[in-house]
Every structure is written in C-alpha cells, then in structure tokens.
Write a protein that holds these residues in place. Structure first.
Motif, short mmCIF file in Angstrom:
data_model
loop_
_atom_site.label_atom_id
_atom_site.label_comp_id
_atom_site.label_asym_id
_atom_site.label_seq_id
_atom_site.Cartn_x
_atom_site.Cartn_y
_atom_site.Cartn_z
N PHE A 96 0.51 -1.13 -0.11
CA PHE A 96 0.17 0.07 0.07
C PHE A 96 0.98 1.20 0.18
O PHE A 96 0.67 2.40 -0.89
CB PHE A 96 -0.76 -0.28 1.45
CG PHE A 96 -1.59 1.11 1.81
CD1 PHE A 96 -2.85 1.56 1.23
CD2 PHE A 96 -1.28 2.52 2.39
CE1 PHE A 96 -3.14 3.09 0.75
CE2 PHE A 96 -1.25 3.30 2.74
CZ PHE A 96 -2.48 4.00 1.97
N LEU A 97 2.21 1.64 0.79
CA LEU A 97 2.48 2.93 0.91
C LEU A 97 3.56 2.85 -0.40
O LEU A 97 3.41 3.90 -0.86
CB LEU A 97 3.81 2.25 2.34
CG LEU A 97 2.89 2.56 3.54
CD1 LEU A 97 4.53 1.85 4.46
CD2 LEU A 97 2.77 3.38 3.53
N ILE A 98 4.64 1.71 -1.14
CA ILE A 98 5.07 1.41 -1.58
C ILE A 98 3.77 1.88 -3.64
O ILE A 98 4.45 2.66 -4.31
CB ILE A 98 5.83 0.21 -2.87
CG1 ILE A 98 6.42 0.72 -1.12
CG2 ILE A 98 6.57 0.20 -3.89
CD1 ILE A 98 7.44 -1.07 -1.45
N PHE A 99 2.98 1.23 -4.07
CA PHE A 99 2.28 1.68 -4.53
C PHE A 99 1.31 2.83 -4.82
O PHE A 99 0.67 3.83 -5.80
CB PHE A 99 1.22 0.82 -5.36
CG PHE A 99 2.22 -0.67 -5.86
CD1 PHE A 99 1.96 -0.44 -7.57
CD2 PHE A 99 2.58 -2.05 -5.16
CE1 PHE A 99 2.52 -1.65 -8.14
CE2 PHE A 99 3.57 -2.06 -5.42
CZ PHE A 99 3.46 -2.05 -7.20
N GLY A 100 0.63 3.20 -3.28
CA GLY A 100 -0.57 4.78 -2.37
C GLY A 100 0.42 5.57 -2.82
O GLY A 100 -0.41 6.72 -3.50
N ILE A 101 1.21 5.51 -2.63
CA ILE A 101 2.25 6.54 -1.56
C ILE A 101 3.30 7.25 -2.92
O ILE A 101 4.00 7.59 -4.05
CB ILE A 101 2.64 7.28 -0.78
CG1 ILE A 101 1.34 6.96 0.24
CG2 ILE A 101 3.59 8.23 -0.66
CD1 ILE A 101 1.99 6.96 1.58
N PHE A 102 3.96 5.73 -2.80
CA PHE A 102 5.80 5.34 -3.36
C PHE A 102 5.48 6.26 -5.29
O PHE A 102 6.13 7.00 -6.06
CB PHE A 102 6.86 4.89 -4.22
CG PHE A 102 7.91 4.45 -4.66
CD1 PHE A 102 8.67 5.43 -4.53
CD2 PHE A 102 7.73 3.70 -5.37
CE1 PHE A 102 10.08 5.52 -5.12
CE2 PHE A 102 9.24 3.54 -5.92
CZ PHE A 102 10.26 4.64 -6.38
N LEU A 103 4.43 5.14 -6.14
CA LEU A 103 4.26 5.33 -7.57
C LEU A 103 3.87 6.31 -8.07
O LEU A 103 4.00 6.46 -8.92
CB LEU A 103 3.93 3.72 -7.46
CG LEU A 103 3.33 4.06 -9.42
CD1 LEU A 103 4.52 4.23 -10.39
CD2 LEU A 103 2.80 2.14 -9.43
N PRO A 104 2.63 6.85 -7.76
CA PRO A 104 1.79 8.51 -7.92
C PRO A 104 2.82 9.07 -7.70
O PRO A 104 3.40 10.49 -8.95
CB PRO A 104 0.80 8.86 -6.31
CG PRO A 104 0.60 7.32 -6.54
CD PRO A 104 1.67 6.16 -5.98
N SER A 105 3.92 9.80 -6.98
CA SER A 105 4.96 10.55 -6.92
C SER A 105 5.88 10.48 -7.98
O SER A 105 6.70 11.40 -8.33
CB SER A 105 5.39 10.43 -5.59
OG SER A 105 4.56 10.73 -4.40
N LEU A 106 6.45 9.06 -7.78
CA LEU A 106 7.30 8.71 -9.14
C LEU A 106 7.10 9.14 -9.70
O LEU A 106 7.10 9.45 -11.12
CB LEU A 106 8.24 7.64 -8.96
CG LEU A 106 9.44 7.19 -9.65
CD1 LEU A 106 10.17 7.84 -9.58
CD2 LEU A 106 9.44 5.60 -9.69
N LYS A 107 5.45 8.67 -10.51
CA LYS A 107 4.66 8.71 -12.08
C LYS A 107 4.90 10.41 -12.07
O LYS A 107 5.56 10.79 -13.24
CB LYS A 107 3.35 7.91 -11.85
CG LYS A 107 2.67 8.68 -13.27
CD LYS A 107 3.22 7.92 -14.41
CE LYS A 107 1.75 8.53 -15.66
NZ LYS A 107 2.76 8.29 -16.64
N LEU A 108 4.61 11.59 -11.35
CA LEU A 108 4.71 12.42 -11.63
C LEU A 108 5.99 13.57 -12.05
O LEU A 108 6.32 14.20 -13.08
CB LEU A 108 4.05 13.36 -10.36
CG LEU A 108 2.44 13.08 -9.78
CD1 LEU A 108 2.29 13.83 -8.45
CD2 LEU A 108 1.61 13.86 -10.87
#
Length: 824
Positions: free
Chosen positions: A375-387
């Motif tokens: 949850f932490l990686i896909f819910g927070i890290f992935l959206p941030s990295l995508k931007l």
C-alpha cells in the motif's frame, strides 16, 4: 467539529497534497528506506527442515523422538549414520555382496568420511564366515573367496536371526537365498560441532561413492534429506521464475503499453519485495517453502494497485486534466479503495496467524506486513514517481507510446465487461438467489475436501513431470532421490510406519505387575487394531521378545516359567533378572522394545489395512488410555494425522476470522465514508461465493488442503476483496454523479473493469506458473491462487452488479423514506 467521514476525506486530501506538492521528497524518503531494508534481506535464513517446524511441540512427536533416542531400530536413521539401500534381482548374490563391501571399503579408506563401523547383510555374512574379518577390505576378500555352497549355507543359518532378516527385503527367501533389497548402515564418528551442512557433505560423498560403484546402491540419511530440502526451493524458483517473469512482463506490457510506465510498475514491485524480505531478515523469520507464497501474493496485489493507479490517472488526463489535477483526482478516488483493500488483505493474509502451525503463522505475518508495504509503495511512492517522470518527459520531449486507458465503453472489451450488468438489471433479485444456491451448493460440496500432510509433498515426486527433462541449464533442477528411497523402504521392507502405530509407555517395568498390565491393555482393542487371532492385537513388544527367546533357549524358558505365577506365559516376578538374561543374549531384539534402565517401553501394533489414517490415529489415542502407566500413541501415521487436523482447523479458523474481520471492517468503513454500511456486506457477498466455488473446485479436482494450500481460503478473501472494492468504489463515485445505477455500472465495468481484467490475466497466469514447480505443494498453491483470482474477477463483474442493483433500489427507497419522514 468534523464527523469521521469528513476527517477521513481531509486526511486523504492531505496525503494527496504531499504526493502532488512534494514528490521528490517523498521518493527520496522511500529510496532511503529501501536501502535500509536491503540490509535486512542479507539476514534472511533459509529453513530447510520442511516438516520439523510442523511437528515441533506435538506430544506425539515428542514421544517418537524419545523412542528414536532410547531404542535401537534398524530403520531409524540417526545423525551419525548413513543408510545404503541396495536393490536388484538378488542383492544376496556373491557379486552384489562384494559390491556392497567395495562401497564400504572406499568409504573406510577416506578418513574425512569418519566411518567407525558398518552393519548390513554383507558385513554380517563375511563375519559369519570369518570372525577375524573386521575391516571392509578383509570382509570383501572373505566373501570373494567363499564358495557358493558356503555363502548359501551361511545365509540360510543367518535367516533365522531377527537382526539379519530385519535388514533384508520382505521377499527374502532363506532356502534359496535371495532378496530384492537390503539395508546397510554406515556409522560415522562425528564431533558434536558437526552441523547439517557438514553432515550433508559427508553423506553426499558416500552417495557419490555408491553411485560410482553400483547404480543399484543409493545412500540415504538426514544430511541428504537436508541437502535436498535446501535445494528444492531454489530449483523450483529457477524453473518457475523465468516463466512468471515472461508471462507477467508480457501482460504488463499489454496493460501499460508504455515502457516507462512499465518500468515504474516493475520498480515498485521490486521495492515491495525488498521491503518485505528485509523485514523478515530483521525480525528473524526464516524463508521456507510456505514463504514462497508471500512474493506471489504481493505481486498479485501490487500488479492490481499499479494498473489501477496508472489506468485511473490516464482516464483523467484523457479528459483534459493537467498531470497534478489528474493525479489528485485519481488518487482521491483510489486512496480510500486502496486503504480498504489493504486492511481486508491484511485480515485475509494475516488471519493465518491463528494457526497452531508455526510455518503458516510466519507466512501470515510476512504476507500481512508485506501488504502494508504494498500500500505504501503503490499508494504513495508510485504516484509521486509518476509525476516526477511525466514532468521529466514533458521537459525533454520524451514521447508517450500509448497512454490510453485499458478499456472504454466503445471498446470490444468494455462492451463485453458491461454485458453482465445489462442482463442482470432486469431481475437482480432472481440473479442473486440463483448465485446463492449455486454458491451454497459448491460450498457444501467443498466441505468434503481432503486434508493431507506428508514429507513427499515438499520434495519432487519419484516420477518427474515430463517438462523437467527439457529444462535447459542453468535452470535444470538437481537429482532428488529421497522420495524414491522412501518409497523403496515402504514397498520392500517391513518398515512401513504407515501400517503400524507405536504406543510409548513410561515405566517402571521392573515391578512385578508391569508386564501383566502391559498385556492386559490389549484385551479389548479398537476396530483398527483388532487384526490378530480372535479379534486381538498383532503386536511386537518386550513380551513377544521374551516369548521368542524362550522358544530358542530352554534355560531362559525355564526361568520365565518359574517366575510366571499366573501360568499365562508372562512372568510376574523377578523381572529384573529376566531382563538381564534377555539383554545379555545377542540373538534377540529386546533393546528395540525396552530401555536399558527399564523406564520406558514401546509396543508396535499392526493396523487394519482398510482403516483410514484418521480412524487409526483416533483408535491409537483411545487405546493408549488403557495402559496402566503413562502412554502416548505415536508413529508417523499418528503425527501426520495430528498435523492434518491442525491444517484443516487452520484453514477453517483462518477463513472464519478473515470473513468476520472483513465484514466488520467493511460495514464500519462504508458506514463512515459513504454513510451506507450495507455496502460492506454487498462487497463481501461475491467473494464469499468465489471462495465457495474455489473449495468446491478443490474437491472436484481432488486437490487437498495441505501445508501450503490450507492458507488459500483466508488468502482468497484478501485477494478477492481488492476486485469488489475497486468496482464498488468506482460505482459509488459514478452513481453519485449520475444517479442512474445502470449508467454508473456500465461506466464502472468498462473503465475499472478493464483494469481488473488486466490485473486478473497478469496475476492468474503469473501465479499459475507455480504449477511448474517441482514440488507438489507449490504447484497446487499456484493453481489455486490463479483460480482464486479468476473467480474473484468473475464475481466482481458478474455477481457484484446484481447485488449493487439490489442495493441501489434499497438505497433509493431509504432516501425516499427519509424525505417523507424528516429527522431520520
């Protein structure tokens, strides 16, 4: 003051704002944490004792351990010996005896193999011919120089001795000496600091010598088993992982259709695995075969999360939103769903901690923690990295390859996914009733699924699957002999522990009444043990050893008769002297049934061949209560039955706990967030149906609950709710916009349904590749995970729409009632 719903919404907004406004800081923090967890990965230890962890703490296992420690047994392989299993048309032929002695001779010559002695048909025959032949080389020369007549007469004479007959196959013919199998035990003088790896190296060296001398001689021992258990995980992964990677990459490419987005999703998956295994290393949870399920489960949920976040972001950008606004909207809609999926997945995966079996507990803990990391990686890290990446692409003109959503209402897939909603809208109540009947029927049928536990589940079968021989290097598995050796022992020797149970009785056995009490215990045996003459028992004990020796020695028979006051053939006084005489004789097996200190005895009882494992174990436990002294029924059939019961209890307890916790949480969270608590039960209904179909399918396909698959029922709750929660979350969002349940459902199924379909195909085929694993438990588990994901997807697009249509009618009626009656 904000109500709970507003507070949750405010919290989601703040988290989204951090992701959108500080993506570089967020990514940096996650990368630092990844470096920390990477250090823990190096600390992970591999657990190679596949069954020991399951039997630890069992009373039946403790009794068996005491028996193996205190009694001599030619079929017990201790930590200081290696068995040589010799098979052939006649292992008692002169050339075969010489071959056995050549193996012993070579082992004896190598000082690093620490041979201190050997016992087997060839050494026994050699010493019967010449007592002074004490080394393997001397014994080989004696056997080579003997005539056929000498060998034949010597073996005939030895055939009457239990110590010799016990290490020869059941087809032993003493008249024309022949047998198809024999056991030779090589004893090693090893120091106390010898560990499992040292013993494995030693016994593998003996195995190599045996193979070079004679292909019909196979070495067997705890070191060899340790080595095979240690390598089976790596060999299974070497076959499976390339297939999993190829399949998942193929379908992820189809789902993302953009190499950069694909790279972001894969990086997030890698981080999830690093965090989870780093956690295992730091807390000291070992990696065993059960633990292979953890990365499979996390990949399943991570793929789902990744496809959803990227696909939902693309839907927003396709409508003209700028990246920041699109991510705010996508994450705002998905974050609550991610939280719900995470909590229910933790309940589903973590419910296995209620098991009494430590490996299943550890798997539940690891999967639950790993789900939080997902949850932490896909819910927070992935959206941030995508931007960050999209901003980089825009600055430097990096093109987008294909950023359209997976499906839309106008696509073929979108139209196909909306078909169930269009059909079920007309009679959702009838649809739900039919599904309930079918699901209930499958659930009831599935309750008859078998439950098993066996050593062979953790090792490759004797006959390898057809594809194994075609696996190229370096992925080809090593050679595994344990299963074949165990089967040989069971088939050719009177050592099949599945045909007997053992009662371990703690004395004292020097008291006058001790043997009488031991004999009386068998007067009224249960059905599965009543296989002897007149409905009595067929057993081997210290009493039968006394009778056997009395038939051979007249003086001993007279001693027994003088001390048998009751006249029933069982001495009831001066037992100490009788034991001394019995143990002093070299040609009996009393030490197998009574300890030197006369403090414990074992009695082996033959079981009715038609009795099931459960019947035999229950009868054995009840029978143990008949003994005057403290008694425990043991033996592998009893131990495995106890573990089997624990496995079934684990499966049911985990399922009930996962369902209960998920139901409570879903009702509460939907009550808070949407003020519609009934949605919680609507979410759970399709997954309950999916689990019912899964367990029914298990019985239909004769796939039992075992040490690995027992976790699948609770896990199915965790995996399945991800599909229904995403569908429901999107439906509620669209329903709130349009007010038309059919329009909301078609939009949901064509949009979110497409992401679910991509996730299902990728996960099902990826996890289903575990069926190629060389161990049965991993293969069955992979197939069941794939089926669970498929059933969950079908339930979310076929079963859930009708339930949501019914709910929408109730919701409209309730809101209308509230409009009529103000204040409610």
């Amino acid at each position: 003051m904000l109500d709970p719903s507003d507070r949750i919404e405010a919290g989601v907004d703040r988290l989204n704002e951090i992701i959108v406004s500080r993506p570089k800081t967020t990514v940096a923090i996650f990368l630092v944490l990844t470096a920390v967890f990477a250090g823990g990965v190096m600390l992970v230890e591999t657990e190679t004792e596949a069954t020991d962890a399951f039997t630890e703490g069992l009373e039946e296992q403790q009794a068996l351990d005491a028996i193996e420690e205190e009694f001599d047994d030619p079929f017990t392989v201790d930590d200081e010996s290696t068995q040589l299993i010799h098979t052939g048309s006649n292992v008692l032929a002169q050339e075969e005896l010489v071959a056995s002695l050549r193996v012993l001779e070579q082992v004896e010559e190598r000082s690093e193999l620490r041979m201190s002695g050997a016992s087997g048909p060839a050494p026994i025959v050699a010493q019967a011919l010449d007592e002074e032949a004490t080394t393997a080389a001397e014994q080989r020369r004696v056997v080579e120089g003997a005539s056929q007549y000498e060998l034949r007469e010597t073996i005939r004479a030895l055939g009457d001795e239990p110590g010799f007959a016990g290490i020869i196959g059941e087809d032993f013919n003493p008249e024309e000496p022949s047998a198809s199998a024999s056991i030779t035990v090589v004893y090693h003088d090893v120091p106390p600091e010898f560990d499992d790896e040292d013993l494995a190296d030693l016994q593998l060296a003996v195995q190599s010598i045996a193979e070079e001398e004679n292909n019909d001689i196979v070495a067997f021992g705890p070191g060899i088993m340790f080595d095979e258990f240690e390598h089976v995980i790596g060999d299974s992964l070497a076959i499976v992982m390339p297939v999993v990677i190829v399949l998942m990459l193929g379908f992820l490419i189809a789902a993302y259709r953009d190499p950069i987005d694909l790279g972001l999703g894969l990086l997030s998956l890698v981080l999830t695995i690093i965090w989870t295994f780093g956690f295992l290393g730091f807390v000291g949870i070992p990696f065993d075969q059960q633990m292979i399920a953890v990365p499979v489960l996390l990949l399943a949920v991570g793929i789902d999360f990744g496809i959803h976040i990227i696909n939902r972001y693309r839907e927003e950008t396709a409508q003209g939103y700028e990246p920041l606004a699109a991510m705010r909207a996508a994450n705002g809609q998905l974050m609550i769903a991610f939280v719900i999926v995470t909590v229910t997945s933790v309940f589903g995966f973590g419910a296995n901690v209620v098991s009494d079996l430590e490996p299943i507990q550890n798997m539940g803990i690891a999967a639950g923690i790993g789900m939080v990391f997902t949850f932490l990686i896909f819910g927070i890290f992935l959206p941030s990295l995508k931007l960050i990446v999209d901003d980089f692409r825009e600055q430097y003109g990096v093109p987008e390859f294909n950023s359209s959503p997976i499906a839309s209402e106008d696509s073929s897939l979108g139209r196909l996914l909306t078909y169930p909603a269009i059909v079920s809208q007309h009679a959702p109540a009838i649809f739900v009733v039919v599904i309930l009947v079918l699901g209930g029927g499958m659930g009831v049928y599935g309750m008859g699924v078998d439950t098993t536990f066996d050593d062979e589940d953790f090792l490759p079968p004797e006959e390898e699957a057809w594809y194994v021989e075609h696996v190229p290097e370096p992925f080809a598995p090593g050679e595994y002999t344990t299963t074949q050796t165990i089967n040989t022992l069971e088939e050719r020797f009177d050592a099949d522990q599945d045909s007997t149970i053992t009662i371990y009785v703690e004395g004292p056995f020097e008291e006058d009444h001790a043997l009488e009490a031991l004999d009386r215990a068998g007067d009224d045996p249960p059905d599965s043990l009543a296989v002897g003459p007149g409905g009595g028992t067929d057993e081997q004990s210290i009493i039968t050893a006394i009778h056997s020796y009395a038939e051979q020695d007249e003086e001993f028979a007279a001693l027994v008769d003088r001390n048998d006051r009751s006249g029933n053939g069982i001495p009831d006084r001066n037992l100490d002297r009788i034991y001394d005489e019995l143990f002093a004789a070299s040609d009996n097996n009393a030490e197998q049934y009574l300890t030197d200190d006369r403090g414990a005895a074992q009695i082996e009882y033959v079981i009715d061949a038609e009795a099931s494992q459960e019947e035999a174990a229950e009868d054995g436990a009840a029978f143990a209560e008949n003994f005057h002294h403290s008694a425990t029924a043991t033996g592998m059939i009893v131990i495995f039955d106890a573990i089997t019961e624990m496995i079934f209890a684990s499966a049911i307890d985990g399922l009930v706990l996962a369902l209960a916790l998920s139901a409570i949480f879903l009702v509460v969270i939907y009550g808070i967030v949407e003020r519609r608590p009934l949605l919680g039960m609507v979410n759970l209904f399709p997954i309950a149906i999916a689990v019912a179909f899964l367990i029914g399918t298990m019985r239909l396909l004769e796939m039992p609950l075992n040490a690995m698959t027992a976790t699948i029922l609770a896990i199915s709750i965790g995996l399945g709710i991800a599909y229904t929660v995403h569908t429901t979350a999107r439906f509620i969002d669209e329903y709130g916009k349009h007010g038309d349940p059919l329009e909301a459902m078609t939009t949901t199924l064509s949009g979110t349904g497409g992401a679910l379909a991509g996730s299902m195909v990728t996960t099902s085929l990826g996890t289903g590749a575990l069926a190629l694993a060389i161990t049965p438990v991993l293969g069955d588990f992979g197939i069941l995970v794939a089926m669970s994901v498929f059933y969950s997807f079908v339930a979310s697009v076929v079963v859930l729409p009708s339930a949501l249509f019914l709910w929408s009618r109730y919701d409209k009626a309730e809101r209308g009632f509230r409009d009529v009656v103000p204040g409610l």
